[in-house]
Design a protein around this motif. Structure first.
Motif, PDB file in Angstrom:
ATOM      1  N   THR A  55       1.716  -1.745  -5.580  1.00  0.00           N
ATOM      2  CA  THR A  55       0.302  -1.540  -5.308  1.00  0.00           C
ATOM      3  C   THR A  55      -0.485  -2.228  -6.421  1.00  0.00           C
ATOM      4  O   THR A  55       0.067  -2.584  -7.463  1.00  0.00           O
ATOM      5  CB  THR A  55      -0.034  -0.046  -5.275  1.00  0.00           C
ATOM      6  OG1 THR A  55       0.412   0.566  -6.503  1.00  0.00           O
ATOM      7  CG2 THR A  55       0.656   0.654  -4.110  1.00  0.00           C
ATOM      8  N   ARG A  74      -0.219   4.949  -6.786  1.00  0.00           N
ATOM      9  CA  ARG A  74       0.328   3.759  -7.423  1.00  0.00           C
ATOM     10  C   ARG A  74       1.850   3.825  -7.341  1.00  0.00           C
ATOM     11  O   ARG A  74       2.451   4.862  -7.644  1.00  0.00           O
ATOM     12  CB  ARG A  74      -0.094   3.670  -8.901  1.00  0.00           C
ATOM     13  CG  ARG A  74      -1.597   3.496  -9.104  1.00  0.00           C
ATOM     14  CD  ARG A  74      -2.063   2.113  -8.670  1.00  0.00           C
ATOM     15  NE  ARG A  74      -3.459   1.884  -9.005  1.00  0.00           N
ATOM     16  CZ  ARG A  74      -4.481   2.240  -8.250  1.00  0.00           C
ATOM     17  NH1 ARG A  74      -4.258   2.869  -7.123  1.00  0.00           N
ATOM     18  NH2 ARG A  74      -5.716   1.979  -8.625  1.00  0.00           N
ATOM     19  N   LEU A 112       0.851  -1.181   0.000  1.00  0.00           N
ATOM     20  CA  LEU A 112       0.000   0.000   0.000  1.00  0.00           C
ATOM     21  C   LEU A 112       0.888   1.232   0.000  1.00  0.00           C
ATOM     22  O   LEU A 112       1.999   1.217   0.546  1.00  0.00           O
ATOM     23  CB  LEU A 112      -0.906   0.015   1.235  1.00  0.00           C
ATOM     24  CG  LEU A 112      -1.872  -1.160   1.397  1.00  0.00           C
ATOM     25  CD1 LEU A 112      -2.580  -1.060   2.741  1.00  0.00           C
ATOM     26  CD2 LEU A 112      -2.883  -1.198   0.261  1.00  0.00           C
TER      27      LEU A 112
END
Length: 441
Positions: free
Chosen positions: A273, A258, A252
């Motif tokens: 991610t 991203r 994450l």
């Protein structure tokens, strides 16, 4: 290797170099342990674990090599070698888990009592056994591997099912999920990533645990569709990704952000991610495989003067970068320029998709062009580094020349016998080429 394209014999060479590096680090760990005043119980455990590791390697060298080459093994080694004082003694216990995994893969019989950390006994590359007990006895006899928590009931698994990750989730056991088409698994169980969160560890990336079955399904679908896309556009690159990637590690980042990363201590693991599209997943995989290749190569040859303090500005980052990071980023972006040029030529692509892919290729190409100018004018490259960067320049010229398409098509025939257009590269580099042995560099 400088041209970024898969080379015959390259994968075998990379595997051999990585294995040699892991053996050197294991020997370094043993030497440090022998020079440390270990408590008697820790010294006994070290001898037992090292002996089992040696016996298993002698019994089945290929199996031992496979386990030692798994990314999580590299993360543990980096963690243990960097551990200070008493923390080193605690980290050294991880050798027992590694030895047990190698012995399991090699088909050896053994019996070890292993410590549990944060409720899990993790066998790198295979899965984890969950328990509230502080220790677990792991015993392998013939085709059966048994986990018995302290003062608890045993769980027996078939060794072959354990190794193939086909063992059904039993009491306490959670296997890693295989990804189709190669040796890769979806790994959200590496304990050493979870201990190195924050800016000093994973650069703001947080390991993500997959708790729902549909989450793992989504990752597998993206992986499969990305490999299909690569196979359509560039079969050689698809084969390279499928054969080299050992683990996809969900992470994450900032909300809705991203990013992807490679830890240079743990090549062949793609930390990322969840990509939104197969195209984005394909780009992440190609990008991070290049970082892994350079991570392994960096243990064999020195490409640049690492003592120099000069920094450079590149198109994919807002902050100045040391030359080693520029080499890493240029190498990855050159592969992406090549990838998008090939995606633009897919027979199944729509006119809009072709135009978008050509723009992406041109953007990456412009970034590479500037970076190559910086590298070759830096005065910091070694002889091997200059040769390597000249290989990158040769590939870039073929991509950007008017006859580049015909040359690439002929080459393909011969070999056959993090968010948006600008942000993805920047976000990817934000974690990727800076995660050097567990820290930004």
């Amino acid at each position: 290797m400088g041209e970024t394209r898969p080379v015959p014999g390259e994968a075998a060479a990379l595997g051999g170099w990585l294995h040699s590096r892991r053996l050197v680090l294991l020997k370094t760990l043993l030497t440090r342990a022998e020079r440390t005043q270990l408590p008697p119980h820790a010294a006994r455990a070290l001898r037992e674990h090292w002996t089992l590791l040696e016996d298993a390697e002698h019994h089945d060298p290929a199996a031992a090599r496979g386990v030692l080459g798994y990314p999580a093994a590299g993360n543990w080694l980096a963690h243990a070698l960097a551990a200070p004082g008493d923390d080193f003694v605690t980290a050294l216990a991880g050798l027992g888990t590694l030895a047990a995994t190698v012995a399991t893969a090699a088909g050896c019989d053994f019996r070890l009592v292993l410590p549990v950390h944060d409720g899990l006994l993790v066998l790198p590359g295979l899965g984890s056994y969950a328990t509230t007990a502080p220790r677990v006895r792991m015993e392998a006899i013939g085709d059966t591997v048994t986990f018995t928590p302290q003062d608890g009931r045993p769980t027996a698994l078939v060794r072959g099912d354990l190794l193939s990750r086909a063992a059904p989730p039993a009491t306490g056991w959670r296997p890693l999920g295989p990804l189709p088409g190669g040796p890769a698994v979806l790994d959200d169980q590496d304990p050493h990533l979870a201990r190195e969160t924050g800016r000093a560890g994973l650069a703001g990336l947080l390991p993500a645990a997959l708790t729902a079955p549909d989450e793992a399904y989504e990752w597998r679908e993206l992986w499969s569709r990305a490999l299909d896309l690569l196979g359509d556009a560039d079969p050689e690159r698809a084969a390279e990704v499928a054969s080299l990637v050992r683990a996809v590690v969900p992470v994450l980042w900032k909300p809705d952000g991203r990013a992807s990363a490679t830890r240079l201590a743990a090549p062949w693991a793609v930390l990322t991610t969840l990509p939104r599209t197969p195209e984005e997943m394909a780009e992440v995989l190609v990008h991070e495989v290049q970082h892994s290749k350079l991570a392994v190569l960096g243990g064999v040859v020195r490409l640049n003067d690492e003592s120099a303090e000069a920094v450079y500005r590149v198109g994919w980052r807002s902050d100045p970068r040391p030359l080693g990071a520029v080499v890493q980023g240029t190498y990855a972006h050159l592969a992406l320029a090549d990838l998008w040029a090939r995606l633009a030529r897919r027979a199944s692509a729509t006119p809009a998709e072709r135009a978008a892919a050509r723009r992406r290729a041109a953007d990456y190409g412009a970034q590479v062009d500037h970076a190559l100018f910086l590298l070759l004018g830096s005065g910091q490259l070694t002889r091997q580094g200059t040769e390597f960067v000249e290989g990158m320049r040769h590939r870039y010229r073929r991509l950007s020349s008017p006859g580049g398409r015909a040359a690439r098509d002929a080459e393909s025939a011969e070999h056959a016998g993090n968010t948006d257009s600008a942000g993805n590269a920047a976000d990817s580099e934000n974690a990727a080429d800076r995660l050097t042995n567990g820290h930004f560099g």
